[in-house]
Write a protein that holds these residues in place. Structure first.
Motif, PDB file in Angstrom:
ATOM      1  N   GLU A 180      18.782 -16.089 -25.862  1.00  0.00           N
ATOM      2  CA  GLU A 180      18.098 -14.820 -26.070  1.00  0.00           C
ATOM      3  C   GLU A 180      18.985 -13.699 -25.554  1.00  0.00           C
ATOM      4  N   THR A 181      19.116 -12.661 -26.353  1.00  0.00           N
ATOM      5  CA  THR A 181      19.851 -11.473 -25.937  1.00  0.00           C
ATOM      6  C   THR A 181      18.843 -10.387 -25.602  1.00  0.00           C
ATOM      7  N   GLN A 182      18.945  -9.832 -24.406  1.00  0.00           N
ATOM      8  CA  GLN A 182      17.978  -8.863 -23.903  1.00  0.00           C
ATOM      9  C   GLN A 182      18.676  -7.521 -23.703  1.00  0.00           C
ATOM     10  N   VAL A 183      18.112  -6.483 -24.280  1.00  0.00           N
ATOM     11  CA  VAL A 183      18.724  -5.154 -24.245  1.00  0.00           C
ATOM     12  C   VAL A 183      17.772  -4.195 -23.539  1.00  0.00           C
ATOM     13  N   THR A 211      22.328   4.104 -19.286  1.00  0.00           N
ATOM     14  CA  THR A 211      23.323   3.194 -19.841  1.00  0.00           C
ATOM     15  C   THR A 211      22.613   1.949 -20.347  1.00  0.00           C
ATOM     16  N   TRP A 212      23.219   1.259 -21.283  1.00  0.00           N
ATOM     17  CA  TRP A 212      22.634   0.039 -21.826  1.00  0.00           C
ATOM     18  C   TRP A 212      22.999  -1.149 -20.936  1.00  0.00           C
ATOM     19  N   PHE A 213      22.040  -2.032 -20.753  1.00  0.00           N
ATOM     20  CA  PHE A 213      22.222  -3.277 -20.002  1.00  0.00           C
ATOM     21  C   PHE A 213      21.926  -4.403 -20.980  1.00  0.00           C
ATOM     22  N   THR A 214      22.920  -5.235 -21.249  1.00  0.00           N
ATOM     23  CA  THR A 214      22.794  -6.269 -22.270  1.00  0.00           C
ATOM     24  C   THR A 214      23.070  -7.632 -21.657  1.00  0.00           C
ATOM     25  N   GLU A 215      22.065  -8.478 -21.669  1.00  0.00           N
ATOM     26  CA  GLU A 215      22.126  -9.786 -21.010  1.00  0.00           C
ATOM     27  C   GLU A 215      21.867 -10.887 -22.032  1.00  0.00           C
ATOM     28  N   ILE A 216      22.572 -11.979 -21.895  1.00  0.00           N
ATOM     29  CA  ILE A 216      22.309 -13.152 -22.727  1.00  0.00           C
ATOM     30  C   ILE A 216      21.891 -14.295 -21.811  1.00  0.00           C
ATOM     31  N   THR A 217      20.790 -14.953 -22.166  1.00  0.00           N
ATOM     32  CA  THR A 217      20.247 -16.018 -21.329  1.00  0.00           C
ATOM     33  C   THR A 217      20.048 -17.276 -22.157  1.00  0.00           C
ATOM     34  N   ALA A 218      20.126 -18.409 -21.479  1.00  0.00           N
ATOM     35  CA  ALA A 218      19.908 -19.698 -22.130  1.00  0.00           C
ATOM     36  C   ALA A 218      19.323 -20.666 -21.119  1.00  0.00           C
ATOM     37  N   ALA A 262       0.813  -1.211   0.000  1.00  0.00           N
ATOM     38  CA  ALA A 262       0.000   0.000   0.000  1.00  0.00           C
ATOM     39  C   ALA A 262       0.846   1.261   0.000  1.00  0.00           C
ATOM     40  N   SER A 263       2.074   1.179   0.492  1.00  0.00           N
ATOM     41  CA  SER A 263       2.963   2.347   0.530  1.00  0.00           C
ATOM     42  C   SER A 263       4.099   2.240  -0.491  1.00  0.00           C
ATOM     43  N   SER A 264       3.995   1.283  -1.390  1.00  0.00           N
ATOM     44  CA  SER A 264       5.067   1.060  -2.360  1.00  0.00           C
ATOM     45  C   SER A 264       5.089   2.172  -3.408  1.00  0.00           C
ATOM     46  N   ARG A 265       6.202   2.268  -4.092  1.00  0.00           N
ATOM     47  CA  ARG A 265       6.327   3.218  -5.187  1.00  0.00           C
ATOM     48  C   ARG A 265       6.787   2.481  -6.431  1.00  0.00           C
ATOM     49  N   LEU A 266       6.730   3.172  -7.549  1.00  0.00           N
ATOM     50  CA  LEU A 266       7.112   2.568  -8.818  1.00  0.00           C
ATOM     51  C   LEU A 266       8.625   2.658  -9.008  1.00  0.00           C
ATOM     52  N   HIS A 267       9.220   1.573  -9.454  1.00  0.00           N
ATOM     53  CA  HIS A 267      10.634   1.536  -9.836  1.00  0.00           C
ATOM     54  C   HIS A 267      10.661   1.179 -11.324  1.00  0.00           C
ATOM     55  N   GLY A 268      11.069   2.106 -12.134  1.00  0.00           N
ATOM     56  CA  GLY A 268      11.007   1.934 -13.573  1.00  0.00           C
ATOM     57  C   GLY A 268      10.181   3.070 -14.167  1.00  0.00           C
ATOM     58  N   PRO A 269       9.615   2.863 -15.358  1.00  0.00           N
ATOM     59  CA  PRO A 269       9.597   1.619 -16.135  1.00  0.00           C
ATOM     60  C   PRO A 269      10.906   1.383 -16.889  1.00  0.00           C
ATOM     61  N   VAL A 270      11.078   0.121 -17.289  1.00  0.00           N
ATOM     62  CA  VAL A 270      12.230  -0.296 -18.067  1.00  0.00           C
ATOM     63  C   VAL A 270      11.727  -1.000 -19.322  1.00  0.00           C
ATOM     64  N   ARG A 271      12.198  -0.561 -20.460  1.00  0.00           N
ATOM     65  CA  ARG A 271      11.817  -1.178 -21.737  1.00  0.00           C
ATOM     66  C   ARG A 271      12.906  -2.158 -22.142  1.00  0.00           C
ATOM     67  N   GLN A 272      12.497  -3.334 -22.589  1.00  0.00           N
ATOM     68  CA  GLN A 272      13.460  -4.375 -22.946  1.00  0.00           C
ATOM     69  C   GLN A 272      13.100  -4.987 -24.293  1.00  0.00           C
ATOM     70  N   ALA A 273      14.095  -5.086 -25.165  1.00  0.00           N
ATOM     71  CA  ALA A 273      13.948  -5.768 -26.448  1.00  0.00           C
ATOM     72  C   ALA A 273      14.633  -7.126 -26.346  1.00  0.00           C
ATOM     73  N   ASN A 274      13.958  -8.176 -26.796  1.00  0.00           N
ATOM     74  CA  ASN A 274      14.457  -9.545 -26.685  1.00  0.00           C
ATOM     75  C   ASN A 274      14.744 -10.116 -28.076  1.00  0.00           C
ATOM     76  N   TYR A 275      15.996 -10.439 -28.314  1.00  0.00           N
ATOM     77  CA  TYR A 275      16.427 -10.944 -29.617  1.00  0.00           C
ATOM     78  C   TYR A 275      16.694 -12.446 -29.519  1.00  0.00           C
TER      79      TYR A 275
END
Length: 263
Positions: A203-206, A217-224, A180-193
């Motif tokens: 998948e590479t996530q930017v 700054t850009w945050f670039t993650e690769i997941t499998a 009830a007292s929380s606040r918003l963190h973000g938003p963050v947009r992410q493109a998934n390749y």
């Protein structure tokens, strides 16, 4: 090395790529990265925001509450995630079993069909996540828009899972009060390749995030994904070797939620 006893557990390798090496000035994958990682067009674009109070009370108890929207769909996706750190880097099955036993003390386990179980292996950190997912229609949102603060609070409270509402480490009503007292963190947009490396789907996530100094700054993650702990450990080692050889690996852990909540 054995796996968890349940086939319901999912294993994921999460590594960071150096954005200065794999992205151009507009945040798009370079030709070299596209070729080496066999990247296609973004299969999904998503926008997300996180809910917690100013003191990160939920995160302090290992809970992450996320509101996400895929592309321009007419609904939002709520995720309530309980995250437990694994001792070491996730290599030892015994360490994973200890986390499962600890989670069992909070009535979380692979036998609960309401929660998906995922083991994450990053650079040196490993976690087990228990995630309760819900969907809710939210009409009237513009393309790429997420609900505002009051609507987001109401959504989180309305769908609050019982395991969070009755979190054993805190008094009754604690989770509702924080939400009830929380606040918003973000938003963050992410493109998934979508892509492939080492003959494995990845998948590479930017994303675009703010640094500690407040700069974007850009945050670039690769997941499998992997089917077993053994496969995940071997895949992480192979991926790190390949990415180091290319000069693309950032020698840090890939958990962007902590960065988003800390801003």
């Amino acid at each position: 090395m054995s796996s968890l006893s349940s086939a319901r557990a999912v294993y994921q390798v999460k590594l960071l790529l150096d954005p200065e090496q794999v992205l151009d000035a507009d945040g798009l994958p370079t030709e070299a990265a596209t070729a080496a990682l066999c990247l296609g067009a973004p299969g999904r674009v998503e926008v997300a925001q996180y809910m917690d109070d100013a003191g990160q009370s939920l995160n302090g108890q290992g809970w992450i509450v996320r509101i996400r929207r895929h592309d321009d769909e007419n609904r939002i996706r709520l995720a309530y995630k309980a995250r437990f750190d694994i001792d070491g880097d996730g290599t030892e099955p015994a360490a994973v079993r200890r986390v499962m036993e600890r989670a069992g003390g909070y009535n979380l386990g692979v036998g609960d069909c309401s929660y998906g179980v995922q083991v994450n292996l990053s650079h040196t950190r490993a976690t087990v996540d228990f995630t309760n997912k819900k969907c809710r229609p939210v009409p009237g949102l513009a393309p790429g828009e997420l609900p505002g603060l009051e609507v987001s609070r109401a959504l989180v409270l309305d769908r609050l899972p019982g395991k969070l509402a009755k979190w054993g480490a805190k008094p009754v009503g604690w989770a509702e009060s924080v939400a009830a007292s929380s606040r918003l963190h973000g938003p963050v947009r992410q493109a998934n390749y979508p892509g492939r490396m080492l003959d494995h789907a990845m998948e590479t996530q930017v994303s675009r995030l703010r640094s500690a100094s407040g700069e974007l700054t850009w945050f670039t993650e690769i997941t499998a994904k992997a089917r077993t702990l053994r496969e995940a450990v071997e895949l992480r080692s192979d991926m790190m070797g390949k990415l180091r050889a290319e000069g693309w690996l950032l020698e840090r852990d890939a958990f962007k939620t902590d960065l988003i909540l800390g801003r």
